[in-house]
Design a protein around this motif. Sequence first.
Motif, mmCIF file in Angstrom:
data_model
loop_
_atom_site.group_PDB
_atom_site.id
_atom_site.type_symbol
_atom_site.label_atom_id
_atom_site.label_comp_id
_atom_site.label_asym_id
_atom_site.label_seq_id
_atom_site.Cartn_x
_atom_site.Cartn_y
_atom_site.Cartn_z
ATOM 1 N N GLU A 1 0.868 -1.181 0.000
ATOM 2 C CA GLU A 1 0.000 0.000 0.000
ATOM 3 C C GLU A 1 0.908 1.236 0.000
ATOM 4 O OE1 GLU A 1 -3.528 2.262 2.521
ATOM 5 O OE2 GLU A 1 -2.105 0.957 3.552
ATOM 6 N N VAL A 2 0.693 2.114 -0.957
ATOM 7 C CA VAL A 2 1.451 3.362 -1.050
ATOM 8 C C VAL A 2 0.515 4.511 -0.682
ATOM 9 C CG1 VAL A 2 2.649 4.951 -2.608
ATOM 10 C CG2 VAL A 2 3.033 2.480 -2.796
ATOM 11 N N THR A 3 0.854 5.214 0.373
ATOM 12 C CA THR A 3 0.063 6.389 0.735
ATOM 13 C C THR A 3 0.555 7.581 -0.070
ATOM 14 O OG1 THR A 3 1.550 6.866 2.593
ATOM 15 C CG2 THR A 3 -0.442 5.577 3.055
ATOM 16 N N LEU A 4 -0.382 8.430 -0.487
ATOM 17 C CA LEU A 4 -0.062 9.547 -1.379
ATOM 18 C C LEU A 4 -0.681 10.827 -0.849
ATOM 19 C CD1 LEU A 4 -0.014 9.566 -5.222
ATOM 20 C CD2 LEU A 4 -1.450 11.232 -4.037
ATOM 21 N N GLY A 5 0.135 11.846 -0.663
ATOM 22 C CA GLY A 5 -0.335 13.145 -0.215
ATOM 23 C C GLY A 5 -0.377 14.119 -1.381
ATOM 24 N N ARG A 6 -1.480 14.802 -1.538
ATOM 25 C CA ARG A 6 -1.613 15.761 -2.635
ATOM 26 C C ARG A 6 -2.525 16.900 -2.230
ATOM 27 N NH1 ARG A 6 -6.396 16.191 -5.125
ATOM 28 N NH2 ARG A 6 -7.889 14.465 -5.193
ATOM 29 N N PHE A 7 -2.461 17.992 -3.000
ATOM 30 C CA PHE A 7 -3.484 19.042 -2.898
ATOM 31 C C PHE A 7 -4.327 18.966 -4.176
ATOM 32 C CE2 PHE A 7 0.835 21.065 -3.301
ATOM 33 C CZ PHE A 7 0.866 21.225 -4.674
ATOM 34 N N PHE A 8 -4.655 20.051 -4.828
ATOM 35 C CA PHE A 8 -5.429 20.138 -6.072
ATOM 36 C C PHE A 8 -6.940 20.073 -5.864
ATOM 37 C CE2 PHE A 8 -1.469 17.928 -7.607
ATOM 38 C CZ PHE A 8 -0.911 19.030 -8.208
ATOM 39 N N GLY A 9 -7.425 19.858 -4.630
ATOM 40 C CA GLY A 9 -8.856 19.823 -4.420
ATOM 41 C C GLY A 9 -9.410 18.409 -4.386
ATOM 42 N N ALA A 10 -10.681 18.304 -4.011
ATOM 43 C CA ALA A 10 -11.326 17.000 -3.853
ATOM 44 C C ALA A 10 -12.100 16.607 -5.095
ATOM 45 C CB ALA A 10 -12.268 17.030 -2.651
ATOM 46 N N CYS A 11 -12.114 15.309 -5.380
ATOM 47 C CA CYS A 11 -12.953 14.758 -6.452
ATOM 48 C C CYS A 11 -13.361 13.363 -6.018
ATOM 49 C CB CYS A 11 -12.195 14.724 -7.776
ATOM 50 S SG CYS A 11 -13.204 14.090 -9.142
ATOM 51 N N GLU A 12 -14.616 13.199 -5.675
ATOM 52 C CA GLU A 12 -15.095 11.941 -5.111
ATOM 53 C C GLU A 12 -15.393 10.879 -6.164
ATOM 54 O OE1 GLU A 12 -14.970 11.478 -1.974
ATOM 55 O OE2 GLU A 12 -14.440 13.559 -1.520
ATOM 56 N N GLU B 1 -8.494 20.006 -12.477
ATOM 57 C CA GLU B 1 -7.297 19.510 -11.799
ATOM 58 C C GLU B 1 -7.567 18.356 -10.844
ATOM 59 O OE1 GLU B 1 -3.451 22.193 -10.827
ATOM 60 O OE2 GLU B 1 -5.222 22.563 -9.644
ATOM 61 N N ALA B 2 -8.528 18.553 -9.935
ATOM 62 C CA ALA B 2 -8.762 17.564 -8.882
ATOM 63 C C ALA B 2 -9.136 16.206 -9.460
ATOM 64 C CB ALA B 2 -9.845 18.062 -7.935
ATOM 65 N N CYS B 3 -10.047 16.209 -10.425
ATOM 66 C CA CYS B 3 -10.515 14.935 -10.977
ATOM 67 C C CYS B 3 -9.502 14.309 -11.925
ATOM 68 C CB CYS B 3 -11.856 15.134 -11.667
ATOM 69 S SG CYS B 3 -13.219 15.445 -10.506
ATOM 70 N N ILE B 4 -8.747 15.137 -12.649
ATOM 71 C CA ILE B 4 -7.733 14.570 -13.543
ATOM 72 C C ILE B 4 -6.644 13.878 -12.738
ATOM 73 C CG2 ILE B 4 -5.903 15.140 -15.194
ATOM 74 C CD1 ILE B 4 -7.773 17.255 -16.379
ATOM 75 N N ILE B 5 -6.131 14.543 -11.706
ATOM 76 C CA ILE B 5 -5.056 13.902 -10.930
ATOM 77 C C ILE B 5 -5.584 12.681 -10.190
ATOM 78 C CG2 ILE B 5 -5.305 15.333 -8.841
ATOM 79 C CD1 ILE B 5 -2.088 13.803 -10.391
ATOM 80 N N GLN B 6 -6.820 12.771 -9.680
ATOM 81 C CA GLN B 6 -7.342 11.611 -8.954
ATOM 82 C C GLN B 6 -7.606 10.443 -9.892
ATOM 83 O OE1 GLN B 6 -7.325 11.676 -5.548
ATOM 84 N NE2 GLN B 6 -7.522 9.456 -5.847
ATOM 85 N N SER B 7 -8.009 10.724 -11.129
ATOM 86 C CA SER B 7 -8.208 9.628 -12.088
ATOM 87 C C SER B 7 -6.878 8.938 -12.395
ATOM 88 C CB SER B 7 -8.853 10.155 -13.378
ATOM 89 O OG SER B 7 -7.960 10.952 -14.135
ATOM 90 N N ILE B 8 -5.792 9.717 -12.467
ATOM 91 C CA ILE B 8 -4.471 9.116 -12.695
ATOM 92 C C ILE B 8 -4.071 8.255 -11.499
ATOM 93 C CG2 ILE B 8 -2.019 9.622 -13.012
ATOM 94 C CD1 ILE B 8 -2.888 12.166 -14.538
#
Length: 426
Positions: free
Chosen positions: A22-33, A45-52
Amino acid sequence: MRHLIIGAAAAATLATGAMAQEVTLGRFFGACEDAGTDTKTSTGEACIIQSIINAASAEIDGVTVTTLPTDWGNYYDQIKASYAGGTPPDVHVMHRHRVPEFAGLGALAEISGDLEAAGIDPADWSENALAAVSYNGGVYGVPMDFHANLWHVNMDLMEAAGLVENGAPVLPSSPAELLAHAQQVKEATGQNYLAADFAQFPIGVRLVLALMWQQDANIFTEDGTATIDNDAARNAVTAITQLFDAGLADPQLNYADSQQSFLNGEAAILVNGTWVVDFYTAEAAKEEVGLDNYYVADFPTLFDTGATWADSHMWAVPASLKSDADKYAAALKVLAFINDHNIDWARTGHMAVRKSVLDSDEYANLPHRSEYTGTAAIARDTPPSERYGAIQDVLNRELQAIWLTGKSVDDALADAEIEVQDLLDR
């Protein structure tokens, strides 16, 4: 570039992916559920990075990526607290300007010798991208973008004010012309000329920095001398405050309100970054949104030399992770996945860092990309400093005191220079 020999256990894990991690990842860019795993259709930004990130978790054998909840406004406070407590994320995003602070303290892993084994080709990074993640001869992260301040333009308001020629906005070339254009927009439309976050995050600081750089000035020198209380800073501040004084811009807008003002069709220009191009493009296509005819422009040159504020996002790994070869190898796989999806991240509006992406037709054909091709050439920043974050906070407080509380420009710049010099001397 300095090369290190990767440990045998890490190399084996990289090759086989045998151990579930399990790799924990810290980011900003906003929330995307509801980002999903489709990196090609997500928006903003939020949804693009979270999709990646979601796709990385789904597609990398033996690796699950868990995104930690973080907030942009106090992100670095949270990251510093996690390091102090011995529990930093296994992978976390950071800005180029923070590298001297974190790498200088030994917090970040030097990864140059492990990149190719992880499937990352640093030769494909642009020269500036490599420089962004480098410190004292080592490489401390994988670059993800260059981002910069742009002028986002409501072409309908500009057209009504007679400020469109050959399908492009007519932008000012001096502070006097800036004021004249703002008056034209107000007279023709009743709307403000310029909106930006002057009351919350340091967008106003970035505006002033750009206008100082355009005068070949900076807020401190390479040798650590603060240079804020001077004519260049006064000229930069006055170029902005003249709009406030004439009722042509609102200094009390925060980040959300300034965006909403622009999207509502209440401002001809919004100063914001590359990160919103994709989002504004999508919003302008909606019938209920006031912004209809959207254009993106390079930051105009109001003084002698073209310049705009710029930075870059990168992904780093804590130095402590190297003691766990399997976890470290898994973290590098996540970095490689994000690097492989550089074109997907560039859909936000950010500038790509990989040469192969920059040279591709897919990149060239992204919406509005041709409208701000000059931005990379005028991108500027301050000299590297371990105190950058604190210096930015001082400037933000003192500049907001000018346009929100009526503090004199002379007093604000003098106080800022004293405090910044104190920070540089520590």
